[in-house]
Structures are given as C-alpha cells and as structure tokens.
Enzyme design. Structure first.
Site, PDB file in Angstrom:
ATOM      1  N   ARG A  51      -4.858  -5.811   7.809  1.00  0.00           N
ATOM      2  CA  ARG A  51      -5.635  -5.921   6.717  1.00  0.00           C
ATOM      3  C   ARG A  51      -5.171  -4.547   5.805  1.00  0.00           C
ATOM      4  NH1 ARG A  51      -8.125  -8.179  10.270  1.00  0.00           N
ATOM      5  NH2 ARG A  51      -7.057  -6.426  11.635  1.00  0.00           N
ATOM      6  N   THR A  52      -4.839  -3.656   6.191  1.00  0.00           N
ATOM      7  CA  THR A  52      -4.735  -2.275   5.273  1.00  0.00           C
ATOM      8  C   THR A  52      -3.418  -2.441   4.536  1.00  0.00           C
ATOM      9  OG1 THR A  52      -5.723  -0.843   6.851  1.00  0.00           O
ATOM     10  CG2 THR A  52      -4.508   0.266   5.070  1.00  0.00           C
ATOM     11  N   LYS A  80      16.525   6.710  12.667  1.00  0.00           N
ATOM     12  CA  LYS A  80      17.846   7.495  12.602  1.00  0.00           C
ATOM     13  C   LYS A  80      17.519   8.952  12.599  1.00  0.00           C
ATOM     14  CE  LYS A  80      19.921   4.263   9.749  1.00  0.00           C
ATOM     15  NZ  LYS A  80      20.901   4.150   8.161  1.00  0.00           N
ATOM     16  N   HIS A 129      -8.783   7.646   7.821  1.00  0.00           N
ATOM     17  CA  HIS A 129      -8.471   6.437   7.254  1.00  0.00           C
ATOM     18  C   HIS A 129      -9.447   6.150   5.872  1.00  0.00           C
ATOM     19  CE1 HIS A 129      -7.248   2.607   6.704  1.00  0.00           C
ATOM     20  NE2 HIS A 129      -7.398   2.084   8.130  1.00  0.00           N
TER      21      HIS A 129
HETATM   22  C1  NCD Z   1      -8.365   0.345  11.814  1.00  0.00           C
HETATM   23  C2  NCD Z   1      -7.297   1.483  11.861  1.00  0.00           C
HETATM   24  O1  NCD Z   1      -6.367   1.034  11.788  1.00  0.00           O
HETATM   25  O2  NCD Z   1      -7.700   2.502  12.136  1.00  0.00           O
HETATM   26  N1  NCD Z   1      -8.021  -0.890  11.464  1.00  0.00           N
HETATM   27  C3  NCD Z   1      -8.028  -1.153   9.967  1.00  0.00           C
HETATM   28  O3  NCD Z   1      -7.269  -0.340   9.153  1.00  0.00           O
HETATM   29  N2  NCD Z   1      -8.929  -1.839   9.334  1.00  0.00           N
HETATM   30  C4  NCD Z   1      -9.328   0.311  13.009  1.00  0.00           C
HETATM   31  C5  NCD Z   1      -8.552  -0.159  14.256  1.00  0.00           C
HETATM   32  O4  NCD Z   1      -7.517  -0.359  14.236  1.00  0.00           O
HETATM   33  O5  NCD Z   1      -9.382  -0.137  15.312  1.00  0.00           O
END
Ligand code: NCD
Length: 303
Positions: A51-52, A80, A129
């Site tokens: 998703r991100t 590397k 995040h």
């Molecule tokens: C999350 C992450 O990467 O922290 N995923 C995301 O970006 N939507 C949550 C997860 O991985 O559980």
C-alpha cells in the site's frame, strides 16, 4: 526545506490543511492532474510494502509526475554497503522528493539530514509511520466528521506496530480523546511512549480484554502481530492469534463503530467482518493515495 519524519513535525493546523487538500483532490481530481508535471518522486524501500509504496507512486502519477526507485534493499547499493546518508545525497541529484521505508529506526531522519530534497518517512522499523497516520486521520475525519471527542481502541501488537505509535501521538493532541490499549502483556506500547503519554496527561488505559472494551469504542484500530520484529518464531506463533475480530464479537459494539486497520491483515479480522458497514479498512487504503497526493504538493510547495 520541509520533511515529514515524525507526525509531530506537523501542527494540527497543517494536518487540517492536508486533509482539506485531500478532500479537494477527491472532489476535483482533474484540477490536480498536472500539478507535479516535470517532478520526480524516488521511492526508496528497504522493507516490503504494498500500500505505502504503490499509493505513493499512484499519487505522484495522478499529479502528473514521475516515479523512480527500488522496492528492496538487495537491488540497491545498500547491498554493497552504501550508507543511508550517501544514498540520500545521491538520490537528491535525481529526484525532487524522496519517500523512504527502512528497517532501522531513524534511517529516514538520517536521510533528511543529508538530502537536498524533502524526505518522507514511509515507515522506520518499529518506530513511526507518519503517512499511515495521515491516512488514518483522513479516514477518521471522513467516517466520524471530527477528530476530537473519541474513544479509540488500539488492538494487537502495540509494541512493534509503528502505525500505532504515530497515530497515538497524533490523536493525543485532540480534545477529549481517550485511548483503550488492548494487547497481550508482551506486546504493550513501548515504555518511552507510555512515559510520554503520562507526562502529557493523555487519557488511556491498558487491558488484555477486547470483548470487554468493545462496547465503549468509537473507533477500533486493529493491527497485525509484526512477525518480522520478533527475535524468535515460537513467540510469534504463540502471540499471533491473540485477537481475532469476528461478527459475533462485534454484536456488543456500537452501531456507529469504525473499524480501521493499516493492513496487511493476517488473521486478526475475520473476512466475514468485511461486509459489515463498520469495516472501514479498504476505504482507508484508498484515502492513503489522496492524502499522499496532498502531502507531496505541500512538501514541494506547489499550490
Ligand atoms: C503497516 C506498516 O508497514 O507498518 N502497513 C502499512 O504501511 N499500511 C502495518 C503493518 O505492516 O502491519
């Protein structure tokens, strides 16, 4: 120059502005189709992502910009031995903005200190995040029409779940917000965060019991147990199914509950819940694209 490393880098007014822009993009996507013409986004992903990364890429394409990057550390010069600082300096020559996900806490901060273009933290280890948090805030705003006066339950891996840490920090700033932190003892929020919340006078309680907490919640934020952060597989296996949200459990929840999940889901929400109108997690993933469009525009100072 602007970066987004921690959600608290943004004031609540700036967050309101981003939510406003995201809503305007949703209403008038055509007005934004060329805003990033000639601009390039670099996605530097040292850890897996669906998703991100793809919502960042879709966001940049929908703004008329272009995208370059890598989706695993192995295919970059990190394999590397190149440092994050050097990589950030180099990528600044090729791109106008960087989104970085890294398994080490603090890596995007280091990148921001050496880059000459804006850097976005797209997830750093078990730490933060902030762009998921912007996604979550837009979702809450759309579902509830407010960001204050809410009882929010966080359930699952609150220790390693970086989305939880950032959203707790963000929501702590709004009035009359109360948190119910539901996790097994070993997966409670990190001590530094508990200490910060206590110091700021944030209202929260910790419990292991999801069923008992459900009826009081306006929002339930489910999370996956973060397998990749465990030192030992046996602990993960023991804890992974601590909570499974099912239609039966939801019977005691409010009719206007909003169920969020940053995704990916593993086992913690039964697929039968997906048809429940209270399940917001797929809408939430869509909102992630719009808020990232708004963020790119703001960081690049494009009106
Ligand atoms: C999350 C992450 O990467 O922290 N995923 C995301 O970006 N939507 C949550 C997860 O991985 O559980």
């Amino acid at each position: 120059m602007r970066h987004l490393i921690d959600i608290l880098d943004l004031t609540t007014e700036q967050i309101d502005g981003l939510i406003g822009t995201a809503n305007d993009i949703i209403a008038h996507p055509d007005r934004y189709a060329d805003k990033c013409h000639g601009k390039k986004l670099a996605t530097l992903f040292y850890e897996p992502s669906t998703r991100t990364r793809l919502s960042f890429e879709a966001a940049m394409y929908e703004l008329g910009g272009q995208v370059l990057g890598f989706s695993e550390a192995q295919s970059s010069s990190a394999s590397k031995g190149e440092s994050v600082a050097d990589t950030a300096r180099i990528i600044s020559c090729y791109a106008d903005i960087i989104a970085m996900r890294h398994f080490k806490e603090g890596a995007p901060l280091v990148a921001s200190l050496h880059a000459s273009v804006p850097v976005i933290n797209a997830g750093d280890g078990g730490h933060n995040h902030p762009t998921q948090t912007l996604t979550d805030l837009l979702t809450i705003q759309k579902e509830k029409r407010r960001l204050n006066e809410l009882v929010i339950g966080f359930c699952g891996d609150l220790k390693f779940g970086r989305t939880v840490h950032s959203l707790l920090n963000a929501m702590s700033r709004y009035d009359k917000v109360r948190f119910v932190l539901i996790s097994p003892d070993e997966l409670r929020i990190p001590e530094y965060l508990r200490h910060e919340m206590q110091t700021k006078g944030v209202c929260f309680r910790e419990t292991q019991n999801l069923e008992e907490s459900l009826p009081e919640l306006d929002i339930l934020y489910m999370t996956r147990v973060q397998r990749e952060r465990f030192f030992n597989e046996a602990d993960y296996i023991r804890l992974r199914d601590s909570y499974i949200l099912t239609p039966e459990k939801l019977r005691s929840a409010r009719a206007d509950l909003s169920i969020l999940h940053p995704l990916p889901r593993v086992n913690e929400i039964s697929v039968q819940v997906d048809a429940d109108p209270r399940a917001c997690y797929f809408r939430q993933a869509l909102y992630g694209k719009y808020i990232r469009m708004a963020l790119i525009l703001w960081l690049l100072d494009i009106q």
